[in-house]
Write a protein that holds these residues in place. Structure first.
Motif, PDB file in Angstrom:
ATOM      1  N   SER A 208       0.816  -1.207   0.000  1.00 14.61           N
ATOM      2  CA  SER A 208       0.000   0.000   0.000  1.00 14.61           C
ATOM      3  C   SER A 208       0.850   1.257   0.000  1.00 14.61           C
ATOM      4  O   SER A 208       2.039   1.217   0.283  1.00 14.61           O
ATOM      5  CB  SER A 208      -0.914   0.018   1.231  1.00 14.61           C
ATOM      6  OG  SER A 208      -1.767  -1.105   1.227  1.00 14.61           O
TER       7      SER A 208
ATOM      8  N   TYR B 114       0.852   5.387   1.430  1.00 12.05           N
ATOM      9  CA  TYR B 114       0.323   6.197   2.522  1.00 12.05           C
ATOM     10  C   TYR B 114       0.728   7.653   2.353  1.00 12.05           C
ATOM     11  O   TYR B 114       1.812   7.951   1.854  1.00 12.05           O
ATOM     12  CB  TYR B 114       0.871   5.710   3.872  1.00 12.05           C
ATOM     13  CG  TYR B 114       0.442   4.318   4.227  1.00 12.05           C
ATOM     14  CD1 TYR B 114      -0.600   4.101   5.112  1.00 12.05           C
ATOM     15  CD2 TYR B 114       1.083   3.213   3.676  1.00 12.05           C
ATOM     16  CE1 TYR B 114      -0.997   2.810   5.443  1.00 12.05           C
ATOM     17  CE2 TYR B 114       0.689   1.926   3.993  1.00 12.05           C
ATOM     18  CZ  TYR B 114      -0.349   1.736   4.877  1.00 12.05           C
ATOM     19  OH  TYR B 114      -0.745   0.462   5.199  1.00 12.05           O
TER      20      TYR B 114
ATOM     21  N   GLU C  84       1.289  -2.020  11.125  1.00 11.87           N
ATOM     22  CA  GLU C  84       0.765  -0.901  10.337  1.00 11.87           C
ATOM     23  C   GLU C  84       0.564   0.325  11.229  1.00 11.87           C
ATOM     24  O   GLU C  84       0.863   1.450  10.823  1.00 11.87           O
ATOM     25  CB  GLU C  84      -0.552  -1.288   9.660  1.00 11.87           C
ATOM     26  CG  GLU C  84      -1.077  -0.191   8.748  1.00 11.87           C
ATOM     27  CD  GLU C  84      -2.331  -0.587   7.993  1.00 11.87           C
ATOM     28  OE1 GLU C  84      -2.630   0.083   6.992  1.00 11.87           O
ATOM     29  OE2 GLU C  84      -3.026  -1.558   8.402  1.00 11.87           O
TER      30      GLU C  84
ATOM     31  N   LYS D 146      -4.674   6.164   2.545  1.00  9.54           N
ATOM     32  CA  LYS D 146      -4.060   4.911   2.096  1.00  9.54           C
ATOM     33  C   LYS D 146      -4.657   4.519   0.750  1.00  9.54           C
ATOM     34  O   LYS D 146      -5.841   4.740   0.504  1.00  9.54           O
ATOM     35  CB  LYS D 146      -4.345   3.817   3.127  1.00  9.54           C
ATOM     36  CG  LYS D 146      -3.781   2.460   2.799  1.00  9.54           C
ATOM     37  CD  LYS D 146      -4.110   1.483   3.915  1.00  9.54           C
ATOM     38  CE  LYS D 146      -3.614   0.093   3.617  1.00  9.54           C
ATOM     39  NZ  LYS D 146      -3.916  -0.843   4.722  1.00  9.54           N
TER      40      LYS D 146
ATOM     41  N   ALA E  56      -7.288   5.740   6.271  1.00 12.30           N
ATOM     42  CA  ALA E  56      -6.747   4.453   6.707  1.00 12.30           C
ATOM     43  C   ALA E  56      -7.337   4.030   8.052  1.00 12.30           C
ATOM     44  O   ALA E  56      -7.697   4.866   8.872  1.00 12.30           O
ATOM     45  CB  ALA E  56      -5.226   4.526   6.815  1.00 12.30           C
TER      46      ALA E  56
END
Length: 174
Positions: A49, A51, A82, A165, A75
């Motif tokens: 992913s 961010y 995470e 995200k 997110a």
């Protein structure tokens, strides 16, 4: 020689409990942040992913809208790793995450896009709905007393940035 070292390091990380992160001597896992062509410019890659922490501060619903405008979602951390990565992006302060109890007081829903996230990481005594009977129905991630955990805040609080995200784009080999 370089290829053998790279293969060895990759195997070491895959077999580690800290895949996608660098393990330290104290057995804690620390993420590494790197710029990757699978993410848009100004976004950072972690796992599969991308961010971004917004510069602008928003109410919770405006933060969610801004993440959508940027092509992602607000997110909702789904693991300790995470959550740790997101707090590493913070120089200081706190960021909105997609967790709230606006529908049913005391029933917290954390969603990433339309998928429910089971992970929770509340600071001791949180969620507490605030002092003086104020409703605090939205969640933030913060670094407070050296803990990287969640707090509930009023959703109309305008002093927070958003953590957005999006899925990383596949990188095709050339």
């Amino acid at each position: 020689m370089y290829v053998k070292l790279l293969v060895w390091l990759t195997a070491l990380l895959v077999d580690s409990c800290c895949f996608g992160v660098v393990a330290s001597v104290d057995q804690r896992c620390y993420t590494f942040i790197y710029d990757d062509s699978s993410c848009p410019k100004t976004w950072l890659n972690w796992g599969n992913s991308c961010y971004k922490i917004t510069e602008t501060r928003f109410t919770w619903s405006n933060a969610r809208d801004e993440c959508r405008n940027l092509g992602g979602v607000l997110a909702a951390p789904s693991s300790d790793q995470e959550n740790e990565f997101i707090t590493q992006l913070l120089a200081d302060g706190i960021v909105w995450i997609d967790c709230n109890d606006q529908d049913v007081e005391g029933t917290w829903e954390c969603r990433e896009d339309n998928a429910e996230v089971a992970y929770r990481n509340w600071y001791d005594g949180e969620p507490n709905n605030g002092a003086g009977g104020k409703y605090e129905d939205c969640a933030v991630v913060s670094i407070w007393n050296n803990k990287r955990q969640w707090h509930d805040l009023s959703c109309i609080h305008r002093l927070e940035r958003a953590v957005c995200k999006m899925a990383g784009r596949p990188v095709l080999p050339v």
